[in-house]
Design a protein around this motif. Structure first.
Motif, PDB file in Angstrom:
ATOM      1  N   ALA A  25       0.832  -1.211   0.000  1.00 34.42           N
ATOM      2  CA  ALA A  25       0.000   0.000   0.000  1.00 34.42           C
ATOM      3  C   ALA A  25       0.862   1.254   0.000  1.00 34.42           C
ATOM      4  O   ALA A  25       0.570   2.212  -0.721  1.00 34.42           O
ATOM      5  N   ALA A  26       1.938   1.260   0.769  1.00 31.22           N
ATOM      6  CA  ALA A  26       2.825   2.428   0.814  1.00 31.22           C
ATOM      7  C   ALA A  26       3.480   2.652  -0.545  1.00 31.22           C
ATOM      8  O   ALA A  26       3.597   3.794  -1.011  1.00 31.22           O
ATOM      9  N   GLY A  27       3.887   1.575  -1.205  1.00 26.43           N
ATOM     10  CA  GLY A  27       4.479   1.691  -2.539  1.00 26.43           C
ATOM     11  C   GLY A  27       3.494   2.227  -3.560  1.00 26.43           C
ATOM     12  O   GLY A  27       3.827   3.095  -4.367  1.00 26.43           O
ATOM     13  N   LEU A  28       2.268   1.725  -3.528  1.00 28.92           N
ATOM     14  CA  LEU A  28       1.238   2.201  -4.459  1.00 28.92           C
ATOM     15  C   LEU A  28       0.885   3.653  -4.190  1.00 28.92           C
ATOM     16  O   LEU A  28       0.658   4.429  -5.115  1.00 28.92           O
ATOM     17  N   MET A  29       0.854   4.034  -2.933  1.00 25.38           N
ATOM     18  CA  MET A  29       0.542   5.419  -2.588  1.00 25.38           C
ATOM     19  C   MET A  29       1.631   6.348  -3.107  1.00 25.38           C
ATOM     20  O   MET A  29       1.342   7.431  -3.620  1.00 25.38           O
ATOM     21  N   GLU A  30       2.878   5.924  -3.004  1.00 23.25           N
ATOM     22  CA  GLU A  30       3.987   6.744  -3.497  1.00 23.25           C
ATOM     23  C   GLU A  30       3.864   6.971  -4.999  1.00 23.25           C
ATOM     24  O   GLU A  30       4.065   8.083  -5.490  1.00 23.25           O
ATOM     25  N   VAL A  31       3.508   5.945  -5.736  1.00 14.38           N
ATOM     26  CA  VAL A  31       3.305   6.074  -7.185  1.00 14.38           C
ATOM     27  C   VAL A  31       2.106   6.979  -7.473  1.00 14.38           C
ATOM     28  O   VAL A  31       2.175   7.876  -8.310  1.00 14.38           O
ATOM     29  N   ALA A  32       0.998   6.767  -6.767  1.00 16.68           N
ATOM     30  CA  ALA A  32      -0.226   7.537  -7.001  1.00 16.68           C
ATOM     31  C   ALA A  32      -0.015   9.022  -6.736  1.00 16.68           C
ATOM     32  O   ALA A  32      -0.561   9.867  -7.450  1.00 16.68           O
ATOM     33  N   ARG A  33       0.773   9.356  -5.729  1.00 23.72           N
ATOM     34  CA  ARG A  33       1.023  10.770  -5.399  1.00 23.72           C
ATOM     35  C   ARG A  33       1.732  11.506  -6.531  1.00 23.72           C
ATOM     36  O   ARG A  33       1.615  12.708  -6.653  1.00 23.72           O
ATOM     37  N   HIS A  34       2.506  10.787  -7.331  1.00 19.43           N
ATOM     38  CA  HIS A  34       3.288  11.423  -8.396  1.00 19.43           C
ATOM     39  C   HIS A  34       2.566  11.442  -9.747  1.00 19.43           C
ATOM     40  O   HIS A  34       3.104  11.939 -10.727  1.00 19.43           O
ATOM     41  N   ARG A  35       1.370  10.909  -9.801  1.00 18.22           N
ATOM     42  CA  ARG A  35       0.581  10.952 -11.043  1.00 18.22           C
ATOM     43  C   ARG A  35      -0.277  12.209 -11.045  1.00 18.22           C
ATOM     44  O   ARG A  35      -0.715  12.666 -10.001  1.00 18.22           O
ATOM     45  N   SER A  36      -0.535  12.734 -12.221  1.00 21.33           N
ATOM     46  CA  SER A  36      -1.333  13.958 -12.307  1.00 21.33           C
ATOM     47  C   SER A  36      -2.840  13.678 -12.347  1.00 21.33           C
ATOM     48  O   SER A  36      -3.640  14.577 -12.138  1.00 21.33           O
ATOM     49  N   SER A  37      -3.217  12.432 -12.608  1.00 24.83           N
ATOM     50  CA  SER A  37      -4.635  12.086 -12.656  1.00 24.83           C
ATOM     51  C   SER A  37      -4.949  11.022 -11.597  1.00 24.83           C
ATOM     52  O   SER A  37      -4.059  10.501 -10.936  1.00 24.83           O
ATOM     53  N   ALA A  38      -6.223  10.718 -11.457  1.00 26.33           N
ATOM     54  CA  ALA A  38      -6.661   9.730 -10.466  1.00 26.33           C
ATOM     55  C   ALA A  38      -6.062   8.357 -10.779  1.00 26.33           C
ATOM     56  O   ALA A  38      -5.851   8.004 -11.934  1.00 26.33           O
ATOM     57  N   THR A  39      -5.788   7.599  -9.729  1.00 26.09           N
ATOM     58  CA  THR A  39      -5.268   6.242  -9.848  1.00 26.09           C
ATOM     59  C   THR A  39      -6.295   5.292  -9.261  1.00 26.09           C
ATOM     60  O   THR A  39      -6.625   5.396  -8.080  1.00 26.09           O
ATOM     61  N   THR A  40      -6.830   4.386 -10.076  1.00 25.79           N
ATOM     62  CA  THR A  40      -7.778   3.380  -9.599  1.00 25.79           C
ATOM     63  C   THR A  40      -7.142   2.009  -9.711  1.00 25.79           C
ATOM     64  O   THR A  40      -6.740   1.594 -10.794  1.00 25.79           O
ATOM     65  N   ILE A  41      -7.041   1.321  -8.595  1.00 30.07           N
ATOM     66  CA  ILE A  41      -6.511  -0.041  -8.557  1.00 30.07           C
ATOM     67  C   ILE A  41      -7.716  -0.979  -8.504  1.00 30.07           C
ATOM     68  O   ILE A  41      -8.526  -0.919  -7.576  1.00 30.07           O
ATOM     69  N   GLY A  69     -12.984  -0.293  -7.851  1.00 31.29           N
ATOM     70  CA  GLY A  69     -11.825  -0.650  -7.038  1.00 31.29           C
ATOM     71  C   GLY A  69     -11.582   0.435  -6.005  1.00 31.29           C
ATOM     72  O   GLY A  69     -12.518   1.019  -5.479  1.00 31.29           O
ATOM     73  N   VAL A  70     -10.311   0.711  -5.736  1.00 38.03           N
ATOM     74  CA  VAL A  70      -9.956   1.800  -4.821  1.00 38.03           C
ATOM     75  C   VAL A  70      -9.247   2.882  -5.630  1.00 38.03           C
ATOM     76  O   VAL A  70      -8.457   2.590  -6.519  1.00 38.03           O
ATOM     77  N   THR A  71      -9.560   4.138  -5.332  1.00 38.23           N
ATOM     78  CA  THR A  71      -9.075   5.260  -6.123  1.00 38.23           C
ATOM     79  C   THR A  71      -8.395   6.300  -5.261  1.00 38.23           C
ATOM     80  O   THR A  71      -8.875   6.618  -4.160  1.00 38.23           O
ATOM     81  N   TYR A  72      -7.295   6.835  -5.772  1.00 42.00           N
ATOM     82  CA  TYR A  72      -6.638   7.986  -5.147  1.00 42.00           C
ATOM     83  C   TYR A  72      -6.711   9.141  -6.127  1.00 42.00           C
ATOM     84  O   TYR A  72      -6.339   9.000  -7.286  1.00 42.00           O
ATOM     85  N   ARG A  73      -7.192  10.280  -5.644  1.00 44.10           N
ATOM     86  CA  ARG A  73      -7.273  11.486  -6.483  1.00 44.10           C
ATOM     87  C   ARG A  73      -6.313  12.522  -5.915  1.00 44.10           C
ATOM     88  O   ARG A  73      -6.460  12.934  -4.768  1.00 44.10           O
TER      89      ARG A  73
END
Length: 75
Positions: A25-41, A69-73
């Protein structure tokens, strides 16, 4: 270092090589924070992320539950 995650193109599916949900989860969050758009796993290791132990860890990290799924915006 060692391989921990492989995030498929589009970031909807993830393959993991670590048994710690918190580390994944920490690894995925690190990747998601650096994307400019929403990340849905949607899938982790070929299984739906919804209802899985990794989903709980992702939600703790800041992802939100959705129907796909789960999304980070990013803010």
């Amino acid at each position: 270092g060692r391989l921990m995650l492989f995030i498929e193109r589009g970031a909807r599916s993830v393959l993991s090589w670590d048994s710690s949900n918190a580390k994944i989860a920490a690894g995925l969050m690190e990747v998601a924070r650096h994307r400019s758009s929403a990340t849905t796993i949607a899938k982790v290791d070929g299984q739906s992320v919804l209802g899985s132990p990794i989903a709980e860890s992702l939600i703790t990290e800041g992802f939100a539950t959705g129907y796909k799924g789960v999304t980070y915006r990013p803010r």
